[in-house]
Motif scaffolding. Structure first.
Motif, PDB file in Angstrom:
ATOM      1  N   HIS A   1       0.862  -1.174   0.000  1.00 35.73           N
ATOM      2  CA  HIS A   1       0.000   0.000   0.000  1.00 35.73           C
ATOM      3  C   HIS A   1       0.898   1.222   0.000  1.00 35.73           C
ATOM      4  O   HIS A   1       1.560   1.524   0.980  1.00 35.73           O
ATOM      5  N   SER A   2       0.950   1.974  -1.110  1.00 34.90           N
ATOM      6  CA  SER A   2       1.896   3.073  -1.214  1.00 34.90           C
ATOM      7  C   SER A   2       1.255   4.444  -1.124  1.00 34.90           C
ATOM      8  O   SER A   2       1.903   5.437  -1.343  1.00 34.90           O
ATOM      9  N   SER A   3      -0.025   4.528  -0.783  1.00 29.45           N
ATOM     10  CA  SER A   3      -0.664   5.843  -0.722  1.00 29.45           C
ATOM     11  C   SER A   3      -0.288   6.564   0.561  1.00 29.45           C
ATOM     12  O   SER A   3       0.079   5.957   1.555  1.00 29.45           O
ATOM     13  N   LEU A   4      -0.377   7.913   0.517  1.00 31.15           N
ATOM     14  CA  LEU A   4      -0.187   8.702   1.722  1.00 31.15           C
ATOM     15  C   LEU A   4      -1.363   8.430   2.634  1.00 31.15           C
ATOM     16  O   LEU A   4      -2.499   8.454   2.212  1.00 31.15           O
ATOM     17  N   SER A   5      -1.094   8.146   3.878  1.00 31.44           N
ATOM     18  CA  SER A   5      -2.189   7.886   4.803  1.00 31.44           C
ATOM     19  C   SER A   5      -1.800   8.323   6.199  1.00 31.44           C
ATOM     20  O   SER A   5      -0.681   8.737   6.444  1.00 31.44           O
TER      21      SER A   5
ATOM     22  N   LYS B   1     -10.152   8.996  -3.658  1.00 34.29           N
ATOM     23  CA  LYS B   1     -10.303   7.672  -4.248  1.00 34.29           C
ATOM     24  C   LYS B   1     -10.585   7.847  -5.737  1.00 34.29           C
ATOM     25  O   LYS B   1     -11.387   8.682  -6.139  1.00 34.29           O
ATOM     26  N   TYR B   2      -9.887   7.072  -6.561  1.00 32.90           N
ATOM     27  CA  TYR B   2     -10.167   6.988  -7.988  1.00 32.90           C
ATOM     28  C   TYR B   2     -10.763   5.613  -8.229  1.00 32.90           C
ATOM     29  O   TYR B   2     -10.107   4.607  -7.963  1.00 32.90           O
ATOM     30  N   LEU B   3     -11.992   5.591  -8.700  1.00 29.28           N
ATOM     31  CA  LEU B   3     -12.756   4.343  -8.831  1.00 29.28           C
ATOM     32  C   LEU B   3     -12.795   3.670  -7.471  1.00 29.28           C
ATOM     33  O   LEU B   3     -13.346   4.210  -6.538  1.00 29.28           O
ATOM     34  N   SER B   4     -12.162   2.520  -7.300  1.00 32.86           N
ATOM     35  CA  SER B   4     -12.216   1.845  -6.005  1.00 32.86           C
ATOM     36  C   SER B   4     -10.880   1.898  -5.264  1.00 32.86           C
ATOM     37  O   SER B   4     -10.736   1.320  -4.199  1.00 32.86           O
TER      38      SER B   4
ATOM     39  N   TYR C   1      -7.920   3.980  -3.235  1.00 32.03           N
ATOM     40  CA  TYR C   1      -7.529   5.179  -2.503  1.00 32.03           C
ATOM     41  C   TYR C   1      -6.083   5.525  -2.831  1.00 32.03           C
ATOM     42  O   TYR C   1      -5.201   4.670  -2.760  1.00 32.03           O
ATOM     43  N   VAL C   2      -5.840   6.784  -3.189  1.00 34.81           N
ATOM     44  CA  VAL C   2      -4.469   7.257  -3.351  1.00 34.81           C
ATOM     45  C   VAL C   2      -4.069   8.120  -2.160  1.00 34.81           C
ATOM     46  O   VAL C   2      -2.889   8.337  -1.925  1.00 34.81           O
TER      47      VAL C   2
END
Length: 185
Positions: free
Chosen positions: A1-5, A32-35, A37-38
């Motif tokens: 999982h590489s998104s900023l969170s 979120k783009y489509l399904s 999360y970025v």
């Protein structure tokens, strides 16, 4: 999982004599783009008079954060404010839109227009725009403002974009991919 969170949550804050001078803040921001999360549950504050670097791996959502701040995209969830004013449905409140500068590689200008023609038009959009300063700085950098944008080298294009945004006299300057703007000459 590489998104900023928010795992771990990164909250950036600065204070001068006990007072927070927030330029921008966001709470529980997600995109979120489509399904997919970025960005997920991101919370941070950018205070006046500080320099911040957003570092994360490629594809982690750094450019998405900048697009959200500029109002170029809308968050899936969360809230944002600039100079204490909440972002409205159109993104940045119109009263403060000119107080943010964005330098990004993806910025494009009309390739058939001369730089000066474009810059004169751009200056009309921002009340504090300092076109004489920009012209002087372009001269120092040996950039001919009578040229067409498409005739410039990539480095010169980035210099003009940076100068154009600095001439707005922004309270906050956002630079996406800072190394693309750097030029030792």
């Amino acid at each position: 999982h590489s998104s900023l969170s928010s795992s771990p949550v990164a909250t950036i804050r600065g204070q001068i004599k006990g007072y927070s001078l927030a330029i921008f803040s966001c709470q529980h921001l997600s995109k979120k783009y489509l399904s997919k999360y970025v960005l997920e549950d991101v919370t941070f504050t950018l205070d006046q008079g500080h320099f911040y670097i957003l570092m994360a791996p490629n594809g982690a959502g750094k450019s998405t954060v900048l697009r959200l701040i500029m109002g170029l995209e809308r968050p899936t969830t969360g809230t944002m404010s600039f100079l204490g004013k909440d972002h409205d449905q159109d993104g940045i409140p119109s009263a403060v839109r000119g107080q943010i500068g964005l330098v990004a590689e993806t910025v494009e200008y009309d390739p058939s227009a001369s730089l000066m023609r474009f810059l004169k038009f751009y200056a009309t959009l921002f009340p504090l725009y300092d076109l004489p300063w920009l012209c002087a700085m372009a001269q120092v950098r040996n950039i001919d403002l009578t040229q067409k944008f498409h005739k410039l080298s990539r480095g010169q294009k980035m210099q003009i974009i940076l100068l154009a945004e600095l001439a707005k006299r922004p309270k906050q300057l956002l630079i996406d991919e800072i190394t693309s703007v750097l030029d030792p000459y």
